[in-house]
Motif scaffolding. Structure first.
Motif, PDB file in Angstrom:
ATOM      1  N   GLN A   1       0.730  -1.244  -0.008  1.00  0.00           N
ATOM      2  CA  GLN A   1       0.063   0.006   0.059  1.00  0.00           C
ATOM      3  C   GLN A   1       0.724   1.099   0.042  1.00  0.00           C
ATOM      4  OE1 GLN A   1      -2.800   2.219  -0.391  1.00  0.00           O
ATOM      5  NE2 GLN A   1      -3.453  -0.058  -0.012  1.00  0.00           N
ATOM      6  N   VAL A   2       1.917   1.092   0.595  1.00  0.00           N
ATOM      7  CA  VAL A   2       2.749   2.425   0.848  1.00  0.00           C
ATOM      8  C   VAL A   2       3.720   2.590  -0.549  1.00  0.00           C
ATOM      9  CG1 VAL A   2       5.049   3.470   1.918  1.00  0.00           C
ATOM     10  CG2 VAL A   2       3.407   2.125   3.421  1.00  0.00           C
ATOM     11  N   ARG A   3       4.245   1.501  -1.227  1.00  0.00           N
ATOM     12  CA  ARG A   3       4.602   1.477  -2.312  1.00  0.00           C
ATOM     13  C   ARG A   3       3.781   1.932  -3.415  1.00  0.00           C
ATOM     14  NH1 ARG A   3       6.776  -3.766  -5.378  1.00  0.00           N
ATOM     15  NH2 ARG A   3       4.673  -4.518  -4.885  1.00  0.00           N
ATOM     16  N   GLN A   4       2.624   1.707  -3.498  1.00  0.00           N
ATOM     17  CA  GLN A   4       1.343   1.962  -4.385  1.00  0.00           C
ATOM     18  C   GLN A   4       1.408   3.675  -4.376  1.00  0.00           C
ATOM     19  OE1 GLN A   4      -2.169  -0.082  -4.458  1.00  0.00           O
ATOM     20  NE2 GLN A   4      -3.137   1.560  -5.709  1.00  0.00           N
ATOM     21  N   ARG A   5       1.216   4.086  -3.119  1.00  0.00           N
ATOM     22  CA  ARG A   5       0.722   5.398  -3.066  1.00  0.00           C
ATOM     23  C   ARG A   5       2.145   6.245  -3.325  1.00  0.00           C
ATOM     24  NH1 ARG A   5      -3.209   6.035   2.376  1.00  0.00           N
ATOM     25  NH2 ARG A   5      -3.802   4.082   2.126  1.00  0.00           N
ATOM     26  N   VAL A   6       3.418   5.600  -2.718  1.00  0.00           N
ATOM     27  CA  VAL A   6       4.369   6.729  -2.979  1.00  0.00           C
ATOM     28  C   VAL A   6       4.689   6.740  -4.484  1.00  0.00           C
ATOM     29  CG1 VAL A   6       7.035   6.697  -2.676  1.00  0.00           C
ATOM     30  CG2 VAL A   6       5.441   6.415  -0.828  1.00  0.00           C
ATOM     31  N   LEU A   7       4.644   5.626  -5.189  1.00  0.00           N
ATOM     32  CA  LEU A   7       5.145   5.676  -6.639  1.00  0.00           C
ATOM     33  C   LEU A   7       4.169   6.377  -7.411  1.00  0.00           C
ATOM     34  CD1 LEU A   7       6.989   2.136  -7.101  1.00  0.00           C
ATOM     35  CD2 LEU A   7       7.802   3.962  -6.036  1.00  0.00           C
ATOM     36  N   GLU A   8       2.825   6.087  -6.959  1.00  0.00           N
ATOM     37  CA  GLU A   8       2.052   6.989  -7.828  1.00  0.00           C
ATOM     38  C   GLU A   8       1.997   8.383  -7.784  1.00  0.00           C
ATOM     39  OE1 GLU A   8      -1.649   4.268  -7.979  1.00  0.00           O
ATOM     40  OE2 GLU A   8      -2.641   6.325  -7.406  1.00  0.00           O
ATOM     41  N   LYS A   9       2.325   8.923  -6.447  1.00  0.00           N
ATOM     42  CA  LYS A   9       2.356  10.424  -6.277  1.00  0.00           C
ATOM     43  C   LYS A   9       3.646  10.843  -7.015  1.00  0.00           C
ATOM     44  CE  LYS A   9       0.030  12.261  -4.071  1.00  0.00           C
ATOM     45  NZ  LYS A   9      -1.074  13.156  -4.682  1.00  0.00           N
ATOM     46  N   LEU A  10       4.785   9.953  -7.104  1.00  0.00           N
ATOM     47  CA  LEU A  10       5.827  10.636  -7.679  1.00  0.00           C
ATOM     48  C   LEU A  10       5.729  10.339  -9.253  1.00  0.00           C
ATOM     49  CD1 LEU A  10       8.547   9.564  -5.145  1.00  0.00           C
ATOM     50  CD2 LEU A  10       7.663  11.763  -5.805  1.00  0.00           C
ATOM     51  N   GLY A  11       4.729   9.689  -9.778  1.00  0.00           N
ATOM     52  CA  GLY A  11       4.673   9.583 -11.189  1.00  0.00           C
ATOM     53  C   GLY A  11       5.421   8.245 -11.654  1.00  0.00           C
ATOM     54  N   ILE A  12       5.838   7.459 -10.903  1.00  0.00           N
ATOM     55  CA  ILE A  12       6.433   6.185 -11.214  1.00  0.00           C
ATOM     56  C   ILE A  12       5.791   5.158 -11.834  1.00  0.00           C
ATOM     57  CG2 ILE A  12       8.277   4.547 -10.776  1.00  0.00           C
ATOM     58  CD1 ILE A  12       9.199   6.694  -8.574  1.00  0.00           C
TER      59      ILE A  12
END
Ligand code: UDP
Length: 241
Positions: free
Chosen positions: A229-240
């Motif tokens: 969940q953390v990975r998904q939100r972080v990468l999504e927010k950074l446009g990765i």
């Protein structure tokens, strides 16, 4: 490639370039000074991806880090540094050892971010250091201590804001630093759910909101899902992704 060092969560290898090392993130997890051990499937990849993304983002904010690039999901190429044997902990909300040692109630919002220094020494149980002990043990110069404090506070400002934009509260976290050959302080190690306390703002449940290693420490279950969940939100927010 030669194995240089194997720690609890990572293996460090040499490369054909003396100033570049390769970190392999592991799925192994330990807590309570290694008294509790386990495996979180996929954790190596997840933590490497989160850390790489955050290091890269912090670099764009002028925070010097050891990060070079991420040749594979669970591998990070880093600049070789001499690790400063201090764990720098920043706290925004009372939790963990701060509550155990001071009686503060978990969840209390601190009136100012607290920066603490711990000795990086498993045999001694990573004791909390005073500023005089830091100087006494010659772990860092007065100037370096001030630098560590101010970089840690800056990182806290950036990360608190960033995680809030992911609907996550950054409760506290641990940083490690290293010195490059020119004696510059670089942010090192990792920034991940292993080293941060992260609470989900999308749920009120005290149990469900935990998105970090406390799920493993306290047997809360669904550890891998929380890390994902953390990975998904972080990468999504950074446009990765
Ligand atoms: N922390 C860490 N490694 C350590 C000790 C602490 O990454 O060896 C992190 C921990 O995950 C938390 C913060 O630093 O986000 C503060 O930890 P605390 O001192 O409350 O220790 P704990 O309750 O884990 O014993």
């Amino acid at each position: 490639m030669k194995k240089l060092y194997e720690g609890k969560a990572k293996i460090i290898y040499t490369t054909d370039h003396p100033e570049i090392l390769l970190t392999q993130f592991k799925d192994d997890v330990t807590a309570f000074n290694s008294l509790k051990r386990g495996i979180i499937p996929g954790k190596g990849e997840i933590n490497c991806q989160i850390s790489s993304a955050l290091f890269k983002w912090l670099e764009s904010k002028d925070i010097a880090t050891h990060f070079i690039d991420q040749p594979a999901h669970s591998q990070m190429r880093i600049r070789a540094v001499k690790i400063v044997p201090i764990e720098v902990v920043v706290r925004n909300i009372a939790a963990g050892s701060l509550c155990r040692q001071t009686g503060l109630i978990e969840g209390k919002i601190l009136p100012f971010p607290l920066v603490e220094f711990y000795l990086k020494n498993d045999e001694l149980g990573d004791p909390l250091l005073t500023s005089d002990r830091l100087l006494l043990l010659e772990l860092a110069s007065q100037k370096q201590v001030e630098q560590l404090q101010s970089i840690a506070l800056k990182i806290n400002q950036y990360l608190t804001e960033f995680f809030a934009s992911c609907q996550i509260t950054l409760v506290d976290f641990k940083l490690e630093f290293g010195l490059d050959p020119q004696e510059n302080l670089l942010l090192a190690d990792e920034i991940s759910p292993d080293t941060c306390r992260l609470w989900d703002q999308q749920t009120k449940s005290l149990r469900d909101r935990v998105l970090d290693k406390d799920r493993f420490r306290h047997d809360l279950g669904k550890v891998e899902a929380a890390y994902q969940q953390v990975r998904q939100r972080v990468l999504e927010k950074l446009g990765i992704r």
